[in-house]
Design a protein around this motif. Structure first.
Motif, PDB file in Angstrom:
ATOM      1  N   ALA A 109     -31.337  -0.050 -22.698  1.00 56.03           N
ATOM      2  CA  ALA A 109     -30.751  -0.939 -21.691  1.00 56.03           C
ATOM      3  C   ALA A 109     -31.374  -2.329 -21.752  1.00 56.03           C
ATOM      4  N   PHE A 110     -32.693  -2.405 -21.906  1.00 60.87           N
ATOM      5  CA  PHE A 110     -33.284  -3.749 -21.926  1.00 60.87           C
ATOM      6  C   PHE A 110     -32.991  -4.456 -23.253  1.00 60.87           C
ATOM      7  N   ILE A 111     -32.825  -3.698 -24.344  1.00 59.85           N
ATOM      8  CA  ILE A 111     -32.401  -4.308 -25.613  1.00 59.85           C
ATOM      9  C   ILE A 111     -31.010  -4.918 -25.454  1.00 59.85           C
ATOM     10  N   LEU A 112     -30.110  -4.142 -24.857  1.00 61.47           N
ATOM     11  CA  LEU A 112     -28.741  -4.627 -24.665  1.00 61.47           C
ATOM     12  C   LEU A 112     -28.694  -5.821 -23.726  1.00 61.47           C
ATOM     13  N   SER A 113     -29.543  -5.816 -22.704  1.00 62.44           N
ATOM     14  CA  SER A 113     -29.545  -6.949 -21.768  1.00 62.44           C
ATOM     15  C   SER A 113     -30.015  -8.226 -22.457  1.00 62.44           C
ATOM     16  N   VAL A 114     -30.998  -8.105 -23.344  1.00 59.37           N
ATOM     17  CA  VAL A 114     -31.476  -9.273 -24.095  1.00 59.37           C
ATOM     18  C   VAL A 114     -30.408  -9.746 -25.076  1.00 59.37           C
ATOM     19  N   GLN A 115     -29.779  -8.809 -25.777  1.00 57.82           N
ATOM     20  CA  GLN A 115     -28.738  -9.176 -26.740  1.00 57.82           C
ATOM     21  C   GLN A 115     -27.562  -9.862 -26.053  1.00 57.82           C
ATOM     22  N   LEU A 116     -27.173  -9.320 -24.914  1.00 55.05           N
ATOM     23  CA  LEU A 116     -26.037  -9.886 -24.187  1.00 55.05           C
ATOM     24  C   LEU A 116     -26.364 -11.289 -23.675  1.00 55.05           C
ATOM     25  N   THR A 117     -27.567 -11.450 -23.143  1.00 58.04           N
ATOM     26  CA  THR A 117     -27.986 -12.768 -22.654  1.00 58.04           C
ATOM     27  C   THR A 117     -28.082 -13.764 -23.799  1.00 58.04           C
ATOM     28  N   ASP A 118     -28.603 -13.305 -24.915  1.00 55.22           N
ATOM     29  CA  ASP A 118     -28.734 -14.180 -26.080  1.00 55.22           C
ATOM     30  C   ASP A 118     -27.367 -14.682 -26.533  1.00 55.22           C
ATOM     31  N   ARG A 119     -26.400 -13.790 -26.547  1.00 55.21           N
ATOM     32  CA  ARG A 119     -25.053 -14.206 -26.966  1.00 55.21           C
ATOM     33  C   ARG A 119     -24.472 -15.210 -25.975  1.00 55.21           C
ATOM     34  N   LEU A 120     -24.699 -14.961 -24.690  1.00 57.19           N
ATOM     35  CA  LEU A 120     -24.182 -15.854 -23.654  1.00 57.19           C
ATOM     36  C   LEU A 120     -24.748 -17.263 -23.801  1.00 57.19           C
ATOM     37  N   ILE A 121     -26.077 -17.375 -23.890  1.00 52.08           N
ATOM     38  CA  ILE A 121     -26.693 -18.704 -23.893  1.00 52.08           C
ATOM     39  C   ILE A 121     -26.544 -19.412 -25.241  1.00 52.08           C
ATOM     40  N   GLU A 122     -26.516 -18.632 -26.325  1.00 49.72           N
ATOM     41  CA  GLU A 122     -26.328 -19.269 -27.627  1.00 49.72           C
ATOM     42  C   GLU A 122     -24.913 -19.814 -27.777  1.00 49.72           C
ATOM     43  N   ASP A 123     -23.961 -19.229 -27.040  1.00 46.50           N
ATOM     44  CA  ASP A 123     -22.600 -19.764 -27.034  1.00 46.50           C
ATOM     45  C   ASP A 123     -22.472 -20.949 -26.081  1.00 46.50           C
ATOM     46  N   GLY A 124     -23.582 -21.281 -25.416  1.00 39.08           N
ATOM     47  CA  GLY A 124     -23.594 -22.462 -24.555  1.00 39.08           C
ATOM     48  C   GLY A 124     -23.091 -22.227 -23.147  1.00 39.08           C
ATOM     49  N   HIS A 125     -22.948 -20.969 -22.735  1.00 38.29           N
ATOM     50  CA  HIS A 125     -22.438 -20.673 -21.390  1.00 38.29           C
ATOM     51  C   HIS A 125     -23.597 -20.580 -20.406  1.00 38.29           C
ATOM     52  N   ASN A 126     -23.522 -21.343 -19.321  1.00 39.40           N
ATOM     53  CA  ASN A 126     -24.603 -21.318 -18.339  1.00 39.40           C
ATOM     54  C   ASN A 126     -24.205 -20.666 -17.023  1.00 39.40           C
ATOM     55  N   ASP A 127     -23.032 -20.037 -16.985  1.00 41.74           N
ATOM     56  CA  ASP A 127     -22.587 -19.326 -15.782  1.00 41.74           C
ATOM     57  C   ASP A 127     -22.563 -17.836 -16.093  1.00 41.74           C
ATOM     58  N   ILE A 128     -23.206 -17.053 -15.266  1.00 43.23           N
ATOM     59  CA  ILE A 128     -23.320 -15.615 -15.510  1.00 43.23           C
ATOM     60  C   ILE A 128     -21.949 -14.937 -15.548  1.00 43.23           C
ATOM     61  N   THR A 129     -20.959 -15.534 -14.884  1.00 41.30           N
ATOM     62  CA  THR A 129     -19.622 -14.932 -14.901  1.00 41.30           C
ATOM     63  C   THR A 129     -19.001 -14.961 -16.292  1.00 41.30           C
ATOM     64  N   LYS A 177     -15.835  -6.378 -12.411  1.00 40.88           N
ATOM     65  CA  LYS A 177     -15.008  -6.776 -11.269  1.00 40.88           C
ATOM     66  C   LYS A 177     -15.734  -7.787 -10.379  1.00 40.88           C
ATOM     67  N   LYS A 178     -17.032  -7.577 -10.201  1.00 45.16           N
ATOM     68  CA  LYS A 178     -17.805  -8.533  -9.396  1.00 45.16           C
ATOM     69  C   LYS A 178     -17.814  -9.907 -10.056  1.00 45.16           C
ATOM     70  N   LEU A 179     -18.077  -9.934 -11.366  1.00 42.86           N
ATOM     71  CA  LEU A 179     -18.122 -11.209 -12.083  1.00 42.86           C
ATOM     72  C   LEU A 179     -16.776 -11.915 -12.033  1.00 42.86           C
ATOM     73  N   LEU A 180     -15.703 -11.124 -12.177  1.00 41.90           N
ATOM     74  CA  LEU A 180     -14.366 -11.712 -12.084  1.00 41.90           C
ATOM     75  C   LEU A 180     -14.119 -12.275 -10.696  1.00 41.90           C
ATOM     76  N   ALA A 181     -14.612 -11.554  -9.674  1.00 38.74           N
ATOM     77  CA  ALA A 181     -14.431 -12.024  -8.299  1.00 38.74           C
ATOM     78  C   ALA A 181     -15.209 -13.318  -8.066  1.00 38.74           C
ATOM     79  N   TYR A 182     -16.434 -13.387  -8.586  1.00 42.75           N
ATOM     80  CA  TYR A 182     -17.246 -14.597  -8.417  1.00 42.75           C
ATOM     81  C   TYR A 182     -16.631 -15.782  -9.156  1.00 42.75           C
ATOM     82  N   GLY A 183     -15.929 -15.494 -10.251  1.00 42.77           N
ATOM     83  CA  GLY A 183     -15.326 -16.564 -11.035  1.00 42.77           C
ATOM     84  C   GLY A 183     -13.981 -17.013 -10.516  1.00 42.77           C
ATOM     85  N   ASN A 184     -13.545 -16.447  -9.409  1.00 47.91           N
ATOM     86  CA  ASN A 184     -12.258 -16.803  -8.824  1.00 47.91           C
ATOM     87  C   ASN A 184     -12.241 -18.281  -8.432  1.00 47.91           C
ATOM     88  N   ASP A 185     -11.201 -18.969  -8.835  1.00 44.62           N
ATOM     89  CA  ASP A 185     -11.107 -20.394  -8.503  1.00 44.62           C
ATOM     90  C   ASP A 185      -9.917 -20.687  -7.599  1.00 44.62           C
TER      91      ASP A 185
END
Length: 664
Positions: free
Chosen positions: A412-432, A453-461
């Motif tokens: 789980a912590f390996i996957l959390s690091v990998q997922l975060t790495d992909r997010l920030i390396e793609d330049g995204h600064n919003d957790i959604t 579903k939570k992330l989608l709800a938070y990203g509602n515009d």
């Protein structure tokens, strides 16, 4: 001077050591009174342990023993001495004056120890002994190389006190100048010596203990072979060089001479932070080592390829559990970058997300899920706002609570690091923006359907949308122990299904009302609430088996873990929904203010046609039944009255009764 372990006396009186010099580039002596108090208290605790050991062998008893037995006991006493180690001191000999050593790290501790030596000798009327050992020919053993003010003051300060002067009169002396009031080092020297002197007047800390049983490890960074000798020596004695000390020596060894002092000062600043965070531990090493493990783990996961998740897990286990931290892939600049990122995180975020255990005791692999992603995010986005950091830490803090994480925390912590790495390396600064990666099968452990579903709800515009208000609502519900991060049961209760559309917004008033009622009823669930809930359906959950009664054991809810397990079933969510709906309706329409009155009304209005064969009817109508069951459990061979046994405690051996006998 060789790299080795020394007692305080042996270190300062080493034949080739004339002076320890604090270079100009080192920061001021800044230890506060609180730091000094903690150090002194740790010395007293260790001295008391040593005194207890000595008292086990009174002199009268030793004299009655045979010479051989006495020698054996004295040897055992010597081996059982309690030593207090204050960690590593780093330095190197001055190329121009071989008997003088330049201090790279350890100024705060070493200066404090020098003040303690001065105070304890004065306290025991041994001023001449101090002069011979630590102030020979009026030359300070600890001195400031080119800081004129600090050098002059410390010289006059020591002379004045050795000649019978009082610390309270220091500022009235002709050699104390007004400019000293703004000198951090001089102010700390005065304040800390006063604290030490006061401490010694109230406690029995002895000169002998300070000199002989307080130890340091000296490491000469200019001699790598000596460092290796020290490592071997320590291991031969069953002691270990802390990974951060070993890594520091190796990293400093390859730094240009002109940068050694700067990095030594920086390392001391880091060490001071982990000293403050050390909790009950005697040194900063545990926290500092843990911090290096975080960096190594992130760097290995994001920068190295492994043939399988299992092999990567093996490597990370060796780092986290066996302290196998090497300097490979580390640099002083990299450590500095992560340290600054960590400081931003700790400064901006509530302390609830980072308990003391992160820095002073063993963290869990699940804790890595809480700290590593937000630290990585802070490295990538140093200007991130408090809210942006909070959204990241909140997401992973919540994930770390899930029951399935504890079953495979490393993955789980390996996957959390990998997922975060992909997010920030793609330049995204919003957790959604994590929703961009829902197609990655390996991320389903982290990106569960509910979290998506939570992330989608938070990203509602959509119009009239307040993201922060929605986050606060959900976060509060997630923190309720029965929810433990999962709030889909509350969504079920209010018929809410988050989607990425402005048309399906949450009825926040309704959510708030249902959650408040749920929290009120289940924070301290009682039997009346269990009986009222049972009127909406059989919500009981299987909870083991009784060999004595040869029947499964069923729970009617006790404690957050069991209630959470009960409401994970969709059918029980529906039962909860009907119960809360009925409760709230009665509360609002009939103006019933008392919880017990509403529950009693629900119980009273429950009807059952076939009463004689309905076990639920008796559980609901007869308060004595659940009251008898202290653990809220019963055994069912089947659902007939004659096949149900009420358990007084968890096991049948603790007492049980047949239901049919209870209702007669």
């Amino acid at each position: 001077m060789n790299s080795a372990k020394y007692s305080i006396k042996d270190f300062f009186t080493f034949q080739n050591l004339e002076q320890i010099l604090v270079p100009e580039i080192q920061r001021d002596y800044v230890w506060k009174i609180e730091n000094v108090k903690k150090l002194l208290n740790s010395f007293i605790e260790d001295q008391e342990k040593w005194n207890e050991t000595k008292e086990s062998y009174p002199e009268e008893m030793l004299q009655k023993l045979s010479p051989k037995m006495r020698e054996s006991l004295l040897r055992e006493l010597e081996n059982s001495k309690v030593f207090c180690n204050i960690g590593f001191i780093y330095g190197y000999h001055d190329p121009e004056q071989i008997s003088k050593y330049i201090l790279i790290d350890g100024q705060q501790r070493l200066t404090t120890i020098f003040l303690l030596l001065l105070a304890v000798h004065i306290n025991e009327n041994e001023t001449e002994l101090f002069r011979r050992r630590y102030f020979p020919y009026e030359q300070l053993k600890v001195d400031y190389k080119v800081r004129e003010n600090s050098h002059v003051f410390l010289y006059e300060f020591v002379k004045f006190l050795l000649n019978g002067g009082s610390i309270s009169e220091i500022k009235n002396q002709y050699w104390y100048f007004n400019s000293y009031k703004a000198d951090q080092t001089i102010c700390s020297l005065i304040d800390n010596y006063a604290q030490i002197a006061t401490f010694l007047s109230n406690t029995p800390l002895s000169k002998q203990f300070v000199e002989d049983q307080i130890e340091i490890f000296y490491f000469d960074i200019s001699e790598s072979e000596q460092g290796e000798d020290l490592y071997l020596y320590m291991n031969s004695r069953g002691e270990s060089v802390q990974p951060n000390e070993n890594i520091k020596a190796q990293l400093l060894e390859h730094v240009a001479e002109s940068e050694k002092n700067t990095w030594g000062e920086t390392w001391e600043k880091w060490q001071s932070f982990f000293w403050i965070k050390r909790g009950e531990r005697p040194s900063a090493d545990k926290g500092f080592d843990e911090f290096l493990k975080w960096i190594k783990s992130v760097e290995i996961i994001t920068n190295q390829e492994y043939p399988s998740l299992a092999s990567l897990e093996t490597t990370l286990r060796a780092i986290r559990e066996k302290n196998k931290i090497t300097p490979d892939g580390l640099s002083l600049q990299l450590i500095h970058t992560y340290y600054e990122a960590l400081m931003r995180v700790l400064e901006k975020l509530p302390s609830k997300y980072f308990t003391a255990s992160f820095f002073s005791t063993d963290t869990t692999a699940a804790d890595y899920i809480r700290i590593l992603p937000v630290m990585m995010y802070s490295v990538k986005f140093p200007e991130a706002t408090e809210r942006e950091l909070l959204r990241v830490v909140r997401f992973y803090y919540n994930i770390a609570n899930f029951d399935n994480i504890s079953k495979s925390p490393y993955q789980a912590f390996i996957l959390s690091v990998q997922l975060t790495d992909r997010l920030i390396e793609d330049g995204h600064n919003d957790i959604t923006d994590l929703t961009r990666y829902i197609d990655m099968d390996t991320n389903q452990t982290i990106l569960t359907p509910e979290e998506i579903k939570k992330l989608l709800a938070y990203g509602n515009d959509g119009p009239d949308f307040d993201r922060q208000e929605l986050e606060e609502l959900f976060w509060e519900a997630e923190d309720f122990p029965i929810c433990n991060g999962k709030i889909s049961l509350l969504w079920t209760c209010i018929d809410y299904s988050p989607i990425h559309s402005g048309k399906d917004l949450l009825d926040r008033r309704k959510f708030d009302k249902y959650f408040a009622t749920f929290k009120q009823l289940f924070s301290n669930a009682d039997d009346m609430m269990r009986r009222a809930l049972l009127s909406k359906g059989d919500y009981s959950e299987e909870d083991g088996y009784s060999p004595t009664l040869q029947a499964p054991r069923w729970s009617f809810g006790q404690g957050a873990n069991k209630w959470r397990e009960i409401f994970e079933r969709q059918t029980n969510m529906i039962i909860l929904k009907e119960f809360l709906k009925d409760y709230i309706k009665r509360e609002e329409s009939e103006n019933l203010a008392e919880q017990q009155s509403i529950l009693q009304q629900i119980i009273d209005e429950y009807k059952e046609e076939n009463i004689e064969n309905s076990w639920r009817y008796h559980f609901i109508k007869n308060p004595k039944i659940l009251n008898y069951c202290s653990k809220k459990q019963a055994c069912f061979r089947d659902e007939s009255i004659a096949s149900i046994f009420l358990l007084e405690k968890q096991k049948a051996s603790g007492g049980f009764k047949e239901l049919r006998k209870m209702i007669k």
